[in-house]
Design an enzyme around this catalytic site. Structure first.
Site, mmCIF file in Angstrom:
data_model
loop_
_atom_site.group_PDB
_atom_site.id
_atom_site.type_symbol
_atom_site.label_atom_id
_atom_site.label_comp_id
_atom_site.label_asym_id
_atom_site.label_seq_id
_atom_site.Cartn_x
_atom_site.Cartn_y
_atom_site.Cartn_z
ATOM 1 N N ARG A 22 -7.960 10.137 15.021
ATOM 2 C CA ARG A 22 -7.038 10.851 14.025
ATOM 3 C C ARG A 22 -8.074 11.992 13.538
ATOM 4 N NH1 ARG A 22 -6.956 9.576 8.132
ATOM 5 N NH2 ARG A 22 -8.738 8.300 8.402
ATOM 6 N N LEU A 23 -7.256 12.800 13.043
ATOM 7 C CA LEU A 23 -7.817 14.104 12.103
ATOM 8 C C LEU A 23 -7.938 13.483 10.639
ATOM 9 C CD1 LEU A 23 -6.871 17.353 13.516
ATOM 10 C CD2 LEU A 23 -8.724 16.008 13.798
ATOM 11 N N GLY A 24 -8.830 13.663 9.814
ATOM 12 C CA GLY A 24 -9.038 13.190 8.646
ATOM 13 C C GLY A 24 -7.950 13.871 7.767
ATOM 14 N N GLY A 74 0.902 -1.030 0.004
ATOM 15 C CA GLY A 74 -0.275 -0.062 -0.175
ATOM 16 C C GLY A 74 0.826 0.948 0.233
ATOM 17 N N GLU A 113 -10.114 8.965 -0.388
ATOM 18 C CA GLU A 113 -10.829 10.051 -1.257
ATOM 19 C C GLU A 113 -10.542 11.304 -0.899
ATOM 20 O OE1 GLU A 113 -15.156 9.003 -0.784
ATOM 21 O OE2 GLU A 113 -14.614 6.988 -0.588
ATOM 22 N N HIS A 166 -13.904 2.925 10.338
ATOM 23 C CA HIS A 166 -13.159 3.433 9.413
ATOM 24 C C HIS A 166 -11.494 3.256 9.529
ATOM 25 C CE1 HIS A 166 -12.279 6.229 5.976
ATOM 26 N NE2 HIS A 166 -11.406 6.950 6.832
HETATM 27 C C1 LIG Z 1 -12.696 4.670 2.193
HETATM 28 C C2 LIG Z 1 -11.415 5.083 2.903
HETATM 29 C C3 LIG Z 1 -10.979 6.406 2.943
HETATM 30 C C4 LIG Z 1 -10.077 7.110 3.473
HETATM 31 N N1 LIG Z 1 -9.731 8.392 3.292
HETATM 32 C C5 LIG Z 1 -8.642 8.978 3.666
HETATM 33 C C6 LIG Z 1 -8.401 10.289 3.376
HETATM 34 O O1 LIG Z 1 -8.977 11.169 2.526
HETATM 35 N N2 LIG Z 1 -7.243 10.825 3.685
HETATM 36 C C7 LIG Z 1 -6.443 10.111 4.868
HETATM 37 O O2 LIG Z 1 -5.399 10.539 5.127
HETATM 38 N N3 LIG Z 1 -6.815 8.869 5.017
HETATM 39 C C8 LIG Z 1 -7.761 8.455 4.510
HETATM 40 N N4 LIG Z 1 -8.201 7.028 4.900
HETATM 41 C C9 LIG Z 1 -7.130 6.247 5.597
HETATM 42 C C10 LIG Z 1 -6.016 5.588 4.710
HETATM 43 O O3 LIG Z 1 -6.345 5.608 3.475
HETATM 44 C C11 LIG Z 1 -5.465 4.457 5.265
HETATM 45 O O4 LIG Z 1 -5.222 4.479 6.583
HETATM 46 C C12 LIG Z 1 -4.197 4.246 4.468
HETATM 47 O O5 LIG Z 1 -4.387 4.048 3.231
HETATM 48 C C13 LIG Z 1 -3.660 2.756 4.803
HETATM 49 O O6 LIG Z 1 -2.255 2.751 4.054
HETATM 50 P P1 LIG Z 1 -1.461 1.495 4.387
HETATM 51 O O7 LIG Z 1 -0.327 1.537 3.438
HETATM 52 O O8 LIG Z 1 -0.970 1.530 5.616
HETATM 53 O O9 LIG Z 1 -2.408 0.136 3.992
HETATM 54 P P2 LIG Z 1 -2.961 -0.430 2.862
HETATM 55 O O10 LIG Z 1 -3.084 0.622 1.510
HETATM 56 O O11 LIG Z 1 -4.137 -1.060 3.593
HETATM 57 O O12 LIG Z 1 -2.300 -1.599 2.289
HETATM 58 C C14 LIG Z 1 -1.907 -2.667 2.966
HETATM 59 C C15 LIG Z 1 -0.901 -3.597 2.428
HETATM 60 O O13 LIG Z 1 -0.519 -4.878 3.091
HETATM 61 C C16 LIG Z 1 -0.673 -5.806 2.352
HETATM 62 N N5 LIG Z 1 -0.792 -6.940 3.318
HETATM 63 C C17 LIG Z 1 -1.895 -6.882 4.175
HETATM 64 N N6 LIG Z 1 -1.745 -8.233 4.676
HETATM 65 C C18 LIG Z 1 -0.661 -8.857 4.044
HETATM 66 C C19 LIG Z 1 -0.091 -10.195 4.395
HETATM 67 N N7 LIG Z 1 -0.551 -10.828 5.341
HETATM 68 N N8 LIG Z 1 0.810 -10.669 3.580
HETATM 69 C C20 LIG Z 1 1.308 -9.795 2.423
HETATM 70 N N9 LIG Z 1 0.695 -8.637 2.335
HETATM 71 C C21 LIG Z 1 -0.071 -8.344 3.239
HETATM 72 C C22 LIG Z 1 -1.780 -5.708 1.513
HETATM 73 O O14 LIG Z 1 -1.689 -6.519 0.340
HETATM 74 C C23 LIG Z 1 -1.725 -4.197 0.919
HETATM 75 O O15 LIG Z 1 -0.604 -4.044 -0.169
HETATM 76 C C24 LIG Z 1 -9.003 6.503 4.081
HETATM 77 C C25 LIG Z 1 -9.317 4.957 4.501
HETATM 78 C C26 LIG Z 1 -10.523 4.440 3.902
HETATM 79 C C27 LIG Z 1 -10.903 2.902 4.076
#
Ligand SMILES: Cc1cc2nc3c(=O)[nH]c(=O)nc-3n(C[C@H](O)[C@H](O)[C@H](O)COP(=O)(O)OP(=O)(O)OC[C@H]3O[C@@H](n4cnc5c(N)ncnc54)[C@H](O)[C@@H]3O)c2cc1C
Ligand code: SF4
Ligand code: F3S
Ligand code: FES
Lengths: 116, 136, 587, 253
Positions: free
Chosen positions: C392-394, C12, C48, C357
């Site tokens: 958390r703040l958006g 991610g 978004e 969320h």
């Molecule tokens: C609908 C929605 C809208 C949002 N809007 C906002 C916003 O406008 N502004 C903001 O700041 N935040 C927002 N957030 C929050 C933010 O998007 C997330 O907190 C953030 O994207 C998380 O990113 P990440 O890289 O930590 O994890 P993710 O993007 O969730 O990625 C997780 C990764 O880990 C991998 N993974 C998981 N488990 C395993 C495993 N066992 N083995 C191998 N790989 C694994 C997955 O494949 C994925 O690639 C929003 C969240 C949601 C759900």
């Protein structure tokens, strides 16, 4: 190093032919092939046609129209054969046939229009 | 086979065969093949046009004979079919042109519908011009 | 070649940023990027609204810091937030240089929009598909680095620990079913949150807390797990998010009487939507998420919500913005509402309700992303640094992925450079055991009567019942007991699918295993915190209690129930105070 | 649609391929509740949870943005999280893996080919020299963003590849989404990689395989219009070709 294709040459002729055909052919065909024979429109008489075609510019325009149309056909038909019949492996002979015909036709048209 | 950094090594992929008669599978594909077939009408009429000019060049008798052929039912039917294909060609051609053409005026892109309208306008002008040339 | 220098689990936003940081620290380092889905499918794609960073002259670092601290109800580590706010603008500019299509002002500068709980507009956005554009920009940029080796659709199942440090993961390749070593001299977990522990969430199917559970089982504590965020505006039924940007652009919330009910909850007085000062920052609809979601529950109790097919809702009304602004600024909101709620927000108000969320808590890390286990790092939603505190703040989260993704990447690279080369043999041995465990417990197991879906549904329901927006000792006790029972029943699970090729049922059961760990940590941490703070509201302990609980909770995996410990919050310049919203106009 | 008891139902004929057990694919029929708000993906989840846990498919976001749930429904490529059951009722729905790709298992196709192509077109900003971060962002007006914005909306769902018969016949064709992505960067004012990408796109495997069937754009859920991207590029490439032939000194080699 990958080789850029020479396809643009044929595509440009195809495109030009497509434009010319789209703009001119429906009207021309409608007159000479439908409206005049069926006498929906008064056909021009022989003399005025002769006069029209005597003009070298008109003949040049006709050459452009028929030749580009032929290349338009050649390119499109080549791909229709590939796609419709799955014969991409016959690339060379198909291309030779299509573009060759268009070239030959253009030569023939040029000659006969020149000797009008 | 190695594909860049992505490796193809799974042994059990099922590779469906692409149907030979794919283009009758969907209306959209039939339409596509019909569109491509318009090129036959185009070349047909290119030949007829050249013969027409040649007939004029060969003198009044030749021209009369050619005109007589044009009046034959065979010729009329061929032309009628070709006419529909040619109109189909024109319409598809003009409709698709905005996809390939991008015109800028200043920093702004000219919208597709404007280009479309210009295409049709040109078509009308050319058509009227040709009618004028041959019937007046 | 299973031996790399750094192993990153998660593709991610956080994982990709970390991967790039590693190779940029030293291009000779090889990074294994392990992800259970193709990186561009990661749930960052769904974000978004936008990403916060101070770049405009009318704003200041001080503002951003303070908004975040008070938004997090003083449970934010102040050294971490200071550094975060300082590094945020550079990270977002970096992403701009990598091609992210940020929305712009007429003069070509990056545009910003207001978000909840923020005193100034400071949220960068790419229309309302910010996360999508960020993720794709990062992923596509990552492709240019030959040092990043993709392990797409590999599912990490456990950490490999040898010599007292983390040296890789065991991972299951989904298309072949083989379990392999993926070794490195350091490991970064970036697996995102665990919203799927709850029944009604904005999170996608993949957010199952795998990484949290892996660290937890390895003895690393999970910090502040009781703090889970409910977003006030999800679509009923699906839980699909309607972004806060809808309110940032001026959308309002009304109850069944058409009344802007937020004014009854200490969030300020509404201005008319036609007023040029609407929407007022940090007031009414732009209050923080915890308070807005709580206000919904009160309205519901007063019977002022609207009955819908999928439970009670209120209305989010954006009609006054007009079609043009809606299509330009929040087109995705229109698309989602039309598709999944059957209404066009240009002409009708959008039915919404609070929906789970985000996880404020996660793997306990310091400011470099390192954990208590040498060689193990974490970043992104899976980690708790902590900059989100009790709420958390958006728009801080997307920025967090970048800032702490990069920091963890650099630190893990440095750590890797300092270690001796990996010895593969002992790791191999652990993986053989892991393979055997998975095979025996799921693939060749005889008997077993429980279905995955039954246990999963019961887990989710008990979490919503006991550990939802409002909690109590009674409810939490029931939830804790229920979870223990489910853990028991889990050992009696049986799979329909015993094959190796893309056995998605096997993946589901591994995910369920992880979710049960996370659920347990949440419920027990919540039960132990006998106060109300931010998103953690106890009906039996309704006030904040700084004397006893101005501390991070730390959940350690135990034999039965987890062990809950506490750790001090770092307070530097901003002593605990009252959270004030809606008063700004009076200044 | 059939009516068993009170709850209306719908049948799904689902393509099954379990390489460890069968050499050729088969179909299984499942009857699921027909709910107004259910999409095909909900029905598949219902099958997996309640009827047959061994059914395999990809999905995640269930909101049309992650791009993982593309499948064929009654012969048309769709995002199953955006295709409502009720629009197929009455009648059954035949669910198959995306056409034109090798099938790995049930509804899961192999993505290798696309991933390689995506990588090949160099989808990142190519610059001669990088601007230091301290100097801030590159300026880009809203009009300049609009130039490439549409092509940046691609979610890599691969529906376009499934709709393109040319790709079906000639898997070497780089294909719609990858070319649209190349255009996304070519048209970005920050990018200077046009020349590099031309070597990849203007080959026989590139744009010149496309005969403008146009179905790629028809099925695209994000209105990316890959067909448009390709035709535009044909014009660009053609201009470039003629320039290099007629004015050879202007082209840098
Ligand atoms: C609908 C929605 C809208 C949002 N809007 C906002 C916003 O406008 N502004 C903001 O700041 N935040 C927002 N957030 C929050 C933010 O998007 C997330 O907190 C953030 O994207 C998380 O990113 P990440 O890289 O930590 O994890 P993710 O993007 O969730 O990625 C997780 C990764 O880990 C991998 N993974 C998981 N488990 C395993 C495993 N066992 N083995 C191998 N790989 C694994 C997955 O494949 C994925 O690639 C929003 C969240 C949601 C759900
Ligand atoms: S161009 Fe459209 S159909 Fe093709 S992959 Fe992208 S989003 Fe999907
Ligand atoms: S369908 Fe195929 S042929 Fe071209 S226009 Fe689209 S890529
Ligand atoms: S599940 Fe993400 S696009 Fe359908």
């Amino acid at each position: 190093m990958v080789k850029r294709s020479n396809e643009p040459f044929w595509w440009a002729l195809f495109g030009a032919g497509g434009v010319v055909a789209a703009l001119c052919l429906p009207a021309l065909l409608f007159m000479t092939g439908v409206a005049f024979p069926l006498e929906w429109l008064a056909a021009p008489d022989y003399e005025s046609l002769y006069g029209l075609f005597e003009n070298p510019l008109v003949r040049l325009a006709i050459l452009a129209i028929v030749s580009l149309s032929a290349f338009h056909w050649a390119h499109r038909f080549r791909f229709t054969l590939y796609d419709g019949l799955h014969i991409k492996h016959l690339n060379a002979p198909v291309a030779l046939f299509c573009y060759g015909s268009a070239i030959a036709f253009t030569g023939f048209a040029a000659l006969s229009l020149y000797t009008f | 086979m190695t594909y860049g950094r992505y490796q193809k090594y799974h042994p059990w992929l099922y590779e469906p065969r692409f149907p030979i008669l794919w283009w009758i599978k969907k209306w959209a594909y039939i339409r596509f093949i019909l569109r491509e077939m318009t090129s036959l009408a185009v070349v047909f009429y290119a030949v007829v046009l050249l013969l027409y000019v040649n007939a004029v060049s060969d003198g009044p008798e030749a021209f009369a004979a050619f005109t007589a052929w044009l009046k034959s039912p065979l010729s009329i039917s061929l032309h009628a079919v070709a006419f529909f294909f040619l109109v189909f060609h024109s319409i598809t051609w003009f409709n698709l042109a905005p996809k390939a053409m991008v015109i800028h005026i200043g920093a702004k892109k000219v919208s597709g519908s404007v280009i479309l309208a210009m295409n049709y306008l040109t078509w009308v002008v050319v058509t009227v011009g040709l009618f004028w040339l041959l019937t007046f | 070649m299973p031996v790399h220098d750094v192993v990153i689990v998660g593709g991610g936003g956080a994982g990709l940023r970390a991967a790039i940081a590693v190779t940029e620290t030293d291009p000779s380092l090889e990074v294994a990027l392990v992800s259970k889905v193709y990186p561009m499918r990661s749930h960052t794609v769904a974000a978004e609204g936008g990403a916060a960073a101070v770049i405009k002259d009318h704003d200041s670092f001080e503002n951003h810091i303070f908004d975040t601290i008070s938004g997090g109800d003083w449970l934010v580590d102040q050294d971490a937030i200071e550094l975060f706010v300082n590094e945020a603008p550079n990270e977002l500019v970096q992403l701009e240089h990598w091609g992210c299509p940020w929305s712009r002002e007429p003069d070509g500068k990056v545009a910003v929009r207001p978000f909840g709980g923020m005193k100034k507009e400071r949220t960068w956005y790419a229309a309302d598909k910010t996360g999508f554009h960020m993720l794709h920009s990062l992923f596509q940029t990552s492709l240019k680095y030959p040092g990043i080796v993709p392990y797409d659709e590999w599912f990490a199942t456990t950490l490999l620990i040898h010599d007292g440090r983390c040296q890789g993961v065991a991972a299951l390749e989904q298309r072949t079913g083989r379990v392999e070593v993926i070794a490195g001299r350091s490991v970064i977990i970036c697996t995102g949150g665990a919203g799927k522990v709850y029944p009604f969430t904005t999170n996608g199917a993949i957010k199952t807390g795998d990484g949290m559970s892996m660290a937890y089982r390895a003895g690393v504590p999970l910090k502040d797990m009781e703090f889970v965020q409910y977003h006030p505006t999800g679509l009923p039924g699906t839980g699909i998010l309607i972004t806060e940007a809808a309110r940032g652009e001026g959308g309002i919330l009304v109850n069944s009487d058409g009344y802007r009910y937020l004014q009854d909850y200490n969030l300020g007085q509404p201005l008319d939507v036609s007023d040029s000062n609407h929407p007022v920052k940090k007031s009414m609809e732009l209050g923080p998420r915890d308070r807005l979601s709580q206000a919904f529950i009160h309205e519901q109790r007063k019977g002022r919500t609207i009955k819908g097919k999928f439970g009670d809702v209120v209305y989010l009304d954006v009609r006054h913005l007009g079609e043009k602004i809606i299509d330009q600024k929040i087109p995705f909101v229109r698309e989602l509402a039309s598709k999944y709620a059957g209404i066009d927000p240009v002409h009708e108000p959008i039915p919404v309700r609070p929906v789970l969320h985000y996880f404020m808590g996660g793997i306990d890390t310091d400011k470099t992303g390192s954990t208590s286990l040498p060689g193990l790092y974490a970043a992104g939603e899976v980690a708790c640094v902590s900059i989100n505190g009790a709420n958390r703040l958006g728009s801080n989260s997307l920025t967090e992925l970048l800032v702490f993704g990069a920091r963890a990447g650099r630190a893990a690279a440095q750590f890797a450079l300092e270690q001796s080369p990996t010895e593969l043999a002992p790791l191999r041995k652990q993986v053989v055991d892991e393979d055997e465990r998975i095979t025996k417990s799921y693939l060749t197991k005889e008997g077993g009567t429980e279905r995955i879906s039954t246990i999963r549904t019961e887990m989710r329901d008990t979490m919503e019942d006991g550990a939802g927006i409002y909690r109590s000792e009674e409810g939490l006790k029931n939830t804790c007991n229920k979870l223990a029972e489910l853990r028991d029943r889990f050992s009696n699970i049986s799979l329909d699918d015993r094959s190796l090729t893309y056995n998605t049922e096997l993946i589901s059961v591994l995910e369920l295993d992880a979710m049960l760990d996370v659920a347990e940590a949440v419920a027990h941490s919540a039960r132990a915190r006998k106060e109300s703070r931010g998103s953690h509201q106890r009906t039996d302990h309704p006030v904040r209690d700084d004397d006893s609980y101005l501390m991070h909770s730390m959940a350690y995996k135990g034999d039965g129930a987890p062990k809950i410990d506490y750790k001090d919050v770092v307070i530097t310049r901003w002593p605990p105070g009252e959270r004030v919203y809606g008063q700004e106009q009076a200044e | 649609m059939s009516n068993s008891g009170l709850q209306p139902t719908i049948d799904l004929e689902v393509y099954r391929y379990r390489p460890e057990q069968q050499a050729e694919p088969t179909y299984d029929t499942f009857t699921v509740p027909l709910r107004d708000e259910w999409v095909i993906l909900d029905a598949l989840n219902y099958i997996k949870d309640e009827l047959d846990g061994s059914l395999s498919y990809r999905w995640s976001c269930r909101m049309g943005v992650c791009g993982s749930c593309g499948m064929m429904a009654n012969g048309e490529p769709v995002l199953t999280c955006a295709a409502f059951l009720k629009s197929y009722a009455p009648g059954s729905i035949r669910v198959e893996p995306l056409a034109n790709f090798p099938v790995a298992r049930d509804l899961i196709i192999s993505m290798d080919d696309f991933m390689e192509k995506m990588n090949r077109i160099q989808p990142w900003i190519i610059t001669d020299e990088e601007k230091p971060l301290e100097e801030g962002e590159y300026l880009q007006t809203p009009d300049q963003v609009d130039e490439y914005k549409q092509f940046s909306m691609c979610i890599n769902c691969l529906l376009c590849y499934s709709a393109c018969p040319i790709y079906g016949m000639e898997p070497s064709f780089i294909g719609p989404a990858a070319i649209a992505l190349a255009q996304r960067y070519n048209l970005d004012s920050r990018d200077h990689g046009q020349e590099t990408r031309m070597d990849i796109l203007s080959t026989d495997d590139g744009i010149w395989q496309c005969t403008f069937v146009g179905e790629c754009s028809e099925v695209c859920p994000e209105n990316v219009d890959p067909a448009g991207a390709i035709q535009r590029y044909k014009v660009t490439s053609t201009n470039d070709w003629w320039k290099s032939k007629l004015l050879p000194w202007t082209s840098k080699q």
